[in-house]
Write an enzyme that holds these catalytic residues in place. Sequence first.
Site, PDB file in Angstrom:
ATOM      1  N   ASP A  52      59.602  81.543  35.733  1.00 55.78           N
ATOM      2  CA  ASP A  52      58.346  82.275  35.684  1.00 55.78           C
ATOM      3  C   ASP A  52      58.231  82.628  34.254  1.00 55.78           C
ATOM      4  O   ASP A  52      56.855  83.193  34.099  1.00 55.78           O
ATOM      5  CB  ASP A  52      58.748  83.503  36.524  1.00 55.78           C
ATOM      6  CG  ASP A  52      59.665  84.457  35.987  1.00 55.78           C
ATOM      7  OD1 ASP A  52      60.384  84.139  34.971  1.00 55.78           O
ATOM      8  OD2 ASP A  52      60.039  85.515  36.641  1.00 55.78           O
ATOM      9  N   SER A  53      58.888  82.034  33.467  1.00 53.60           N
ATOM     10  CA  SER A  53      58.204  82.161  31.965  1.00 53.60           C
ATOM     11  C   SER A  53      57.091  81.007  31.827  1.00 53.60           C
ATOM     12  O   SER A  53      56.640  80.998  30.824  1.00 53.60           O
ATOM     13  CB  SER A  53      59.383  81.293  30.933  1.00 53.60           C
ATOM     14  OG  SER A  53      60.127  80.157  31.623  1.00 53.60           O
ATOM     15  N   ASP A  91      62.246  79.964  40.132  1.00 52.82           N
ATOM     16  CA  ASP A  91      62.186  81.169  39.944  1.00 52.82           C
ATOM     17  C   ASP A  91      61.437  81.882  41.086  1.00 52.82           C
ATOM     18  O   ASP A  91      60.207  81.410  41.498  1.00 52.82           O
ATOM     19  CB  ASP A  91      61.645  81.829  38.580  1.00 52.82           C
ATOM     20  CG  ASP A  91      62.650  82.223  37.811  1.00 52.82           C
ATOM     21  OD1 ASP A  91      63.967  82.385  37.994  1.00 52.82           O
ATOM     22  OD2 ASP A  91      62.328  82.060  36.453  1.00 52.82           O
ATOM     23  N   LYS A 121      65.774  80.854  42.088  1.00 57.45           N
ATOM     24  CA  LYS A 121      66.493  82.137  41.311  1.00 57.45           C
ATOM     25  C   LYS A 121      66.065  83.264  41.226  1.00 57.45           C
ATOM     26  O   LYS A 121      64.716  83.258  41.452  1.00 57.45           O
ATOM     27  CB  LYS A 121      66.632  81.583  39.750  1.00 57.45           C
ATOM     28  CG  LYS A 121      67.112  82.576  38.750  1.00 57.45           C
ATOM     29  CD  LYS A 121      67.566  81.988  37.416  1.00 57.45           C
ATOM     30  CE  LYS A 121      66.304  81.785  36.395  1.00 57.45           C
ATOM     31  NZ  LYS A 121      65.717  83.216  36.090  1.00 57.45           N
ATOM     32  N   GLU A 123      66.207  87.797  39.877  1.00 55.97           N
ATOM     33  CA  GLU A 123      66.746  88.585  39.085  1.00 55.97           C
ATOM     34  C   GLU A 123      67.092  89.868  39.566  1.00 55.97           C
ATOM     35  O   GLU A 123      66.730  90.380  40.491  1.00 55.97           O
ATOM     36  CB  GLU A 123      65.542  88.947  37.974  1.00 55.97           C
ATOM     37  CG  GLU A 123      64.837  87.891  37.191  1.00 55.97           C
ATOM     38  CD  GLU A 123      64.007  88.154  36.027  1.00 55.97           C
ATOM     39  OE1 GLU A 123      63.781  89.536  35.913  1.00 55.97           O
ATOM     40  OE2 GLU A 123      63.353  87.392  35.446  1.00 55.97           O
ATOM     41  N   GLU A 190      71.378  86.424  30.196  1.00 51.91           N
ATOM     42  CA  GLU A 190      70.377  86.410  29.297  1.00 51.91           C
ATOM     43  C   GLU A 190      70.370  87.487  28.178  1.00 51.91           C
ATOM     44  O   GLU A 190      70.501  88.646  28.708  1.00 51.91           O
ATOM     45  CB  GLU A 190      68.996  86.569  29.860  1.00 51.91           C
ATOM     46  CG  GLU A 190      67.788  86.321  28.735  1.00 51.91           C
ATOM     47  CD  GLU A 190      66.460  85.965  29.367  1.00 51.91           C
ATOM     48  OE1 GLU A 190      66.110  85.810  30.447  1.00 51.91           O
ATOM     49  OE2 GLU A 190      65.545  86.141  28.633  1.00 51.91           O
TER      50      GLU A 190
HETATM   51  O1  KIV Z   1      61.847  82.024  33.349  1.00 57.64           O
HETATM   52  C1  KIV Z   1      62.652  81.575  32.737  1.00 57.64           C
HETATM   53  O2  KIV Z   1      62.476  80.640  31.922  1.00 57.64           O
HETATM   54  C2  KIV Z   1      64.035  81.875  32.518  1.00 57.64           C
HETATM   55  C3  KIV Z   1      65.094  81.385  31.740  1.00 57.64           C
HETATM   56  C4  KIV Z   1      65.050  82.226  30.503  1.00 57.64           C
HETATM   57  C5  KIV Z   1      66.733  81.454  32.127  1.00 57.64           C
HETATM   58  O3  KIV Z   1      64.489  82.777  33.716  1.00 57.64           O
END
Ligand code: KIV
Length: 272
Positions: A52-53, A91, A121, A123, A190
Amino acid sequence: MSTASHPIKKVTTHTLRQMKASGEKISMLTAYDYTMARLLDEAGVDVLLVGDSAANVMAGYDTTLPITLDQMIYHAASVVRGVKRSLVIVDLPFGSYQEDPRQALHSAVKIMKETGAHGVKLEGGEAVVDAVRRIITAGIPVMGHLGLTPQSIYQFGTYSVRAVEEKEATQLLHDAQLLEQAGCFALVLEKIPAQLAKQVTEKLSIPVIGIGAGKYVDGQVLVVHDMLGMNQSFKPRFLRQYAQLQQIIQDAVKHYIADVKEQKFPDETEQY
Ligand code: KIV
C-alpha cells in the site's frame, strides 16, 4: 530462463519455508505496475509485494491511508500480468479488514479473484488474529506485518523506530507468535531493533522478512523506488540505494529536451 526441458519453478509459500529451513535468504521488493514487475521477476526476485506504499510512491500521498481496495486491485492485477516466477502478495489497504473477520475475508477474496495474486498481507498483531484465521480458512495465504505499521501512523505520531522500549518489544514478540499460531505463512518486521528481530526470527518457524530490522532475519524487503534511488530526498539509515535512477532519468530527459529543441531528434533514420 524457461525452456521445454526446464520450466520455470514458481516461488510458493512452501518454497519460502524451505528457504528458511536451508538458510537461503529471501529477496522481496515492492512492485505496483506491469513493466516493473516484469523486470523484477526476470531479475529473479523471490517475492513481489504490491504494497500500500503505492499510495506514497505512485500516488504522492503522505501516508498509506488513502489508497482504496479497488486501487490496490488495479495495481496488483497489473503486477501479476508481468510475473512468471515470483510469489505475488498484496497489501490489504487501511479500512478493508479492521471492521471484523467477515470484512477481512471479503476484501481478501476480492483481491484473490480479481488479481490472480497468491496471498495477502495485513498489519497488526492481536487485534487482527481473528481476521487472519478467517482469511486462512478460505485457503488464502496471509503474511503478517509488525513493528512500524504505517497504517497506524496517526497513533504512533512519527515514522521512527518501534519497539525500543521493553514493553512494546515484549508485545511484539507475543504478537509474532500469535500470528504464527493463527497460520500466517510469513511475517514482515519493519523498523525495529536488529536484536529484537533476531529473537523473533529464532522463535518463529515461519520466514521473517525485515525492512529496517537488521541482518538476522530470513529475508529483506525494500520499496523498489527507494532502492533504485528514484527519490534522492528519501534516505533513511536502513535504505541502501543500488542505483541512482533519479539522476539517470533526469539526465536522459534533459538530453531528450535539448535534442527536440535543437531539432536533433528525430533524424532521417527515425522517420517513415
Ligand atoms: O507497503 C509496503 O511497501 C510495505 C513494505 C514496506 C513492507 O508494507
